[in-house]
Scaffold this motif. Structure first.
Motif, PDB file in Angstrom:
ATOM      1  N   TYR A  66       0.872  -1.352  -0.133  1.00  0.00           N
ATOM      2  CA  TYR A  66       0.122  -0.107   0.154  1.00  0.00           C
ATOM      3  C   TYR A  66       0.838   1.428  -0.131  1.00  0.00           C
ATOM      4  CZ  TYR A  66      -3.694  -3.341   1.322  1.00  0.00           C
ATOM      5  OH  TYR A  66      -4.650  -4.330   1.541  1.00  0.00           O
TER       6      TYR A  66
ATOM      7  N   GLY B 259      -1.549   3.350  -2.102  1.00  0.00           N
ATOM      8  CA  GLY B 259      -3.055   2.659  -2.126  1.00  0.00           C
ATOM      9  C   GLY B 259      -3.109   1.225  -2.301  1.00  0.00           C
ATOM     10  N   PRO B 260      -4.277   0.724  -2.656  1.00  0.00           N
ATOM     11  CA  PRO B 260      -5.554   1.295  -2.487  1.00  0.00           C
ATOM     12  C   PRO B 260      -6.158   1.340  -1.196  1.00  0.00           C
ATOM     13  CG  PRO B 260      -5.855  -1.172  -2.878  1.00  0.00           C
ATOM     14  CD  PRO B 260      -4.408  -1.033  -3.005  1.00  0.00           C
TER      15      PRO B 260
ATOM     16  N   SER C  54      -0.670  -3.355 -11.473  1.00  0.00           N
ATOM     17  CA  SER C  54      -1.089  -2.238 -11.363  1.00  0.00           C
ATOM     18  C   SER C  54      -1.919  -1.572 -12.453  1.00  0.00           C
ATOM     19  CB  SER C  54      -0.350  -1.065 -10.210  1.00  0.00           C
ATOM     20  OG  SER C  54       0.432  -0.662 -11.167  1.00  0.00           O
TER      21      SER C  54
END
Length: 349
Positions: free
Chosen positions: A20, A25-26, A57
């Motif tokens: 993250y 993120g997410p 991603s």
């Protein structure tokens, strides 16, 4: 090789938290955990596998930029500003120089899209309807310099107030007492050139002056074109007393032409350029120019490019310009200190 498991172990967090932080993120991560991960990354000298990350991603953390001619100081300055802003957001910039060749511009568009860049910024002087034929809507696009992106409602545009800037420059020359003001422009199909011509024409019309066709030269945005056009204009039977050039690049050519013909600037001919490039502060006299807010334009272009992709309606913004009145138009030239810094420049909105 150090991997994410090693980073997670050193930081005392899960591998998911490390992911993250790296991907921003997410899911949100607390400041405490984020700092632990960043410290572990630094201590272990961990370098993420960007290729694998991009595959997971579907992001490459890269932006493609196509400019008309990076030998032009204005486009070089704009490209640098876009790169700075993109870099501050964690993106790398791929630069394509079209060199005034439309086939080459198309090739860069296709190449960058094939490389799956996260977005495209195109600085184009040509009719943007042609972009629609070479554009893959899956890749976000922002166009700089034109607002009429036919058939592409989701594409955002950013541009300077070309017409307003040209109008202000011409009005300034009228206030200096000039009645016969020439206009040097770019190609006839160039959107900025068309708009700057309209601003020049409007200013003369408002002043009750004739925007005669013999005062206009449609050429290219280069110093050599500015020089040749100015020699032609200034050596004629009824030469203008002032010249508005659509770019600073052309205006430098006008200054050279005046010198070649033995004319004094601004006594025999006044000159105002357009763009506000850094070199304009170093000519003799200093070049009066309409300054574009390059940093603001660049930042907004990147911001619009990276906005939420669910926004399907394009945003169209026009940036106001500033007229820098200097020696070449007949205003007092600003002085410089011993360090070369300008002490006092006259700025007219």
């Amino acid at each position: 090789m150090v991997n994410r498991n090693d980073v997670a172990h050193r930081a005392g967090v899960s591998v998911a938290v490390v992911s993250y932080v790296l991907n921003d993120g997410p899911r949100p991560v607390s400041d405490t955990s984020r700092q632990k991960v960043l410290r572990a990354i630094e201590e272990l000298d961990y370098r993420p596998n960007r290729v694998a990350s991009a595959l997971r991603s579907r992001r490459t953390w890269s932006i493609g930029l196509v400019v008309p001619d990076n030998s032009n100081p204005f486009f070089a300055q704009l490209a640098h500003a876009i790169e700075d802003d993109a870099f501050s957001r964690g993106y790398s910039l791929l630069l394509g120089n079209a060199s005034g060749d439309r086939a080459r511009e198309q090739n860069y568009l296709e190449t960058f899209q094939d490389r799956r860049v996260d977005g495209l910024i195109v600085v184009s002087n040509r009719p943007s309807a042609e972009l629609a034929r070479n554009y893959d809507a899956a890749v976000p696009l922002v166009v700089v310099s034109d607002h009429s992106v036919a058939g592409l409602p989701s594409v955002s545009t950013v541009k300077a107030d070309n017409s307003g800037g040209a109008r202000n420059a011409t009005e300034h020359l009228v206030r200096h007492g000039h009645r016969r003001i020439a206009c040097l422009l770019g190609p006839r199909d160039s959107a900025p050139a068309i708009e700057r011509h309209a601003g020049w024409k409007q200013a003369l019309g408002d002043a009750g002056l004739d925007a005669a066709a013999d005062l206009v030269r449609w050429t290219t945005f280069t110093r050599s074109a500015g020089h040749l056009s100015a020699v032609d204009l200034l050596s004629g039977a009824n030469p203008p007393s002032a010249v508005f050039a659509a770019t600073d690049h052309q205006a430098f050519g006008v200054l050279r032409a005046a010198a070649d013909l033995g004319l004094r600037v601004p006594d025999d001919v006044a000159v105002i350029g357009f763009d506000g490039i850094a070199e304009a502060d170093y000519s003799v006299p200093r070049l009066a120019t309409v300054k574009q807010p390059v940093t603001d334009i660049a930042a907004r272009a990147v911001e619009l490019l990276l906005r939420d992709r669910r926004d399907t309606v394009g945003v169209h913004e026009v940036f106001p310009l500033t007229l820098l009145a200097r020696g070449s138009c007949g205003c007092p030239d600003p002085r410089s200190t011993s360090s070369g810094q300008t002490v006092a420049a006259t700025a007219v909105g």
